[in-house]
Design an enzyme around this catalytic site. Structure first.
Site, PDB file in Angstrom:
ATOM      1  N   LYS A 126      84.939 -75.361  57.200  1.00 20.10           N
ATOM      2  CA  LYS A 126      86.334 -74.678  57.244  1.00 20.10           C
ATOM      3  C   LYS A 126      86.473 -73.760  56.144  1.00 20.10           C
ATOM      4  CE  LYS A 126      91.017 -76.655  56.818  1.00 20.10           C
ATOM      5  NZ  LYS A 126      91.731 -77.901  56.880  1.00 20.10           N
ATOM      6  N   SER A 201      95.189 -78.771  60.518  1.00 15.62           N
ATOM      7  CA  SER A 201      94.862 -77.330  60.146  1.00 15.62           C
ATOM      8  C   SER A 201      93.370 -77.052  60.365  1.00 15.62           C
ATOM      9  CB  SER A 201      95.199 -77.286  58.458  1.00 15.62           C
ATOM     10  OG  SER A 201      94.453 -77.980  57.821  1.00 15.62           O
ATOM     11  N   SER A 225      94.683 -83.381  59.165  1.00 18.84           N
ATOM     12  CA  SER A 225      94.281 -82.064  59.557  1.00 18.84           C
ATOM     13  C   SER A 225      92.719 -82.052  60.006  1.00 18.84           C
ATOM     14  CB  SER A 225      94.121 -81.148  58.471  1.00 18.84           C
ATOM     15  OG  SER A 225      95.518 -80.787  58.021  1.00 18.84           O
TER      16      SER A 225
END
Length: 547
Positions: A126, A201, A225
């Site tokens: 990420k 996210s 997330s």
């Protein structure tokens, strides 16, 4: 916390992770195997071709036996990435060094040198987790072009174990969002239905694993997330106990809630990656000194008994199956609970009276912490700078141009909650609610080994459906935020489908355990996964040859 105190690459690291080739069970008697709301109570034989296997162990076995070369494996994943990326948009940056690193692994094999336990495993990271020699933007325009001089501790541990970093995955800006529509660069699509969101996210990391663009990936979880995208994309997602994994090199959103988690296509792969990145780090004062167990060694390695989970106490959280939760989600979770019961679990309903209070408390606390953490992005200390004639204008214009609307709104909310005259009414009360949430979870886990709930109130929704309705978007986090407030571990794995998309939309089951009890969650999740039949969690975007 995002820090440049010392480059962690200077510290010696010896990977303690060991792989155990775990033979699969052949069959199970008298178990109820499920998909969506279908229940079969007759004795079943497991079809091993449909149960998830460990891609990490398969890769290692093929390399050690010299059946395949690392460059062949890397090329396979890169070709799939090139084919699917124009539709999914999982990655913000793809490394140019993948094939070179794969060639180095092949050369080690030729020289009969010892391989790291993750050699040849392609991993996505990420983009709010720092990586040396690779952009790390946090999904924000204000950090566009920023390349850290160091690796996050979790990334460094993966590299030291021989993993190959494929690239950086898309996310909602600084982790603030639930759909990955809040990225400053692009919108990621769900591999199961390109018109729907992958969750957020960490939507890019979940979509990349779902589409088999990489073997496993790292995400971050502040209020769900990792878990919500895992549910939306039909993959396994693990949120560890707060402190289990070092946060050094993770761009701080809400420091008391942030954790680095991981995604895999099987529970076994998720367990392997979690073990690799866990452990104390002197660069993170909040990291735990607890010994990291060998998670995979706790998996069943012989034939299943008829009730392999006999006596395990499971509590279904009553408040998560009430109004506001989709009927198909409720039905699927109830059926999953029945399946656990057939595996020998004692399943009861439990009530957490403070559950509904967690969502508003979370957004007050997270926004308050973000207003402090993101003050560093001002064009002077961090972030792209806008030319201005005086300092105040430089600050204002740099932040106005570099930060997105959702980030600005949360900074404003947090600043308001911390301001004089409102601190007691908002922030202090939210902290009191946090204590209530922690106590209610601890009480429930004193009576139960594991708590279960949906990972989200619905399956994946359409892109744009909630983007202009922040309250509806926030409400989608009701299933996950309480776990972060309590600092507990949680595992999400697919357990069925809802209607929608070309072949249905995945629904995830959330399992919550006591602090530092990830091993139990992974063991139960592995047994559940291996006994689940009638569901194959491979998105229609992929051909059978790509699975």
């Amino acid at each position: 916390m995002f820090s440049t105190v010392q480059n962690p690459r200077f510290f010696l690291f010896q990977c303690r992770f060991q792989l155990h080739l775990v033979p699969k069970p052949r069959h199970i008697h008298h178990s109820r195997v499920i998909c969506a709301s279908q229940v079969v109570s007759e004795p079943q034989t497991i079809d091993l071709t449909s149960t998830p296997s460990s891609e990490i162990l398969n890769i290692r076995k093929s390399l050690l036996s010299r059946e395949r070369k690392a460059i062949e494996i890397a090329e396979e994943y890169l070709n799939r990435l090139r084919q699917t990326e124009p539709q999914i948009h999982s990655f913000l940056h793809v490394s140019e060094n993948v094939m070179r690193e794969a060639e180095e692994i092949d050369m080690k094999i030729d020289r009969n040198e010892k391989l790291g336990p993750l050699a040849g495993v392609l991993i996505g990271v990420k983009d709010n987790i720092c990586t040396v020699n690779m952009p790390s933007t946090g999904g924000s325009k204000i950090l566009e072009g920023y390349t850290p001089a160091f690796d996050a501790t979790a990334v460094k541990k993966l590299r030291d174990c021989g993993a190959i970093l494929v690239g950086k995955t898309n996310l909602d800006e600084f982790g603030m969002g639930s759909s990955t529509e809040g990225s400053g660069f692009q919108v990621t699509a769900n591999p199961w239905d390109l018109t729907r969101v992958p969750g957020g996210s960490s939507g890019g990391s979940a979509a990349a694993v779902s589409a088999r663009q990489c073997v496993v990936s790292l995400g971050s979880d502040t209020g769900g997330s990792v878990r919500q995208p895992a549910s939306f994309c039909g993959v396994v997602g693990m949120k560890p106990t707060y402190g289990r994994v070092s946060r050094f090199g993770l761009m701080a959103y809400a420091s008391s809630l942030d954790v680095i988690g991981c995604f895999g296509s099987s529970v076994a792969d998720t367990a392997i990656i979690l073990e690799a990145i866990s452990g104390h780090d002197r660069l993170d004062a909040t990291s735990s000194k607890r010994e990291v167990p060998n998670f995979a060694s706790q998996f069943v390695s012989t034939e299943f008994e008829s009730k392999p989970l006999k006596g395990l106490r499971i509590g279904v959280i009553r408040e998560t199956l009430r109004d506001g939760v989709g009927a198909e989600v409720v039905s699927t979770i109830q059926t999953a609970a029945s399946h656990l019961e057939e595996l020998g679990c004692i399943v009861t309903e439990v009530s957490l009276p403070s559950y509904s209070l967690g969502l508003p408390a979370y957004y007050i606390l997270a926004s308050s912490e973000s207003s402090s953490n993101l003050s560093r992005y001002d064009g002077v200390r961090y972030g792209n700078q806008v030319a201005a004639e005086e300092l105040n204008s430089l600050y204002v214009d740099s932040r106005a141009n570099g930060l997105g609307s959702e980030v600005k709104m949360r900074i404003l909310m947090g600043t308001y909650a911390l301001s004089a005259g409102y601190y007691d009414a908002y922030y202090k009360r939210a902290q009191q609610v946090r204590t209530l949430v922690q106590r209610s979870f601890n009480s429930a886990l004193d009576e139960n080994d594991i708590l279960i709930s949906p990972a989200a109130p619905s399956a994946a929704y359409r892109i744009g459906e909630k983007k202009n309705d922040p309250l509806a978007m926030y409400a989608g986090d009701i299933m996950t935020v309480n776990v972060n407030l309590a600092g507990l571990p949680a595992l999400v794995l697919p357990c069925g489908f809802a209607e929608g998309g070309p072949t249905g939309l995945p629904i995830g089951l959330q399992m919550i355990g006591a602090a530092f009890d990830e091993g139990k969650l992974l063991r139960v999740g592995h047994i559940f996964e291996q006994t689940l039949q009638g569901c194959k969690f491979v998105p229609p975007l992929l051909d059978e040859s790509c699975t």
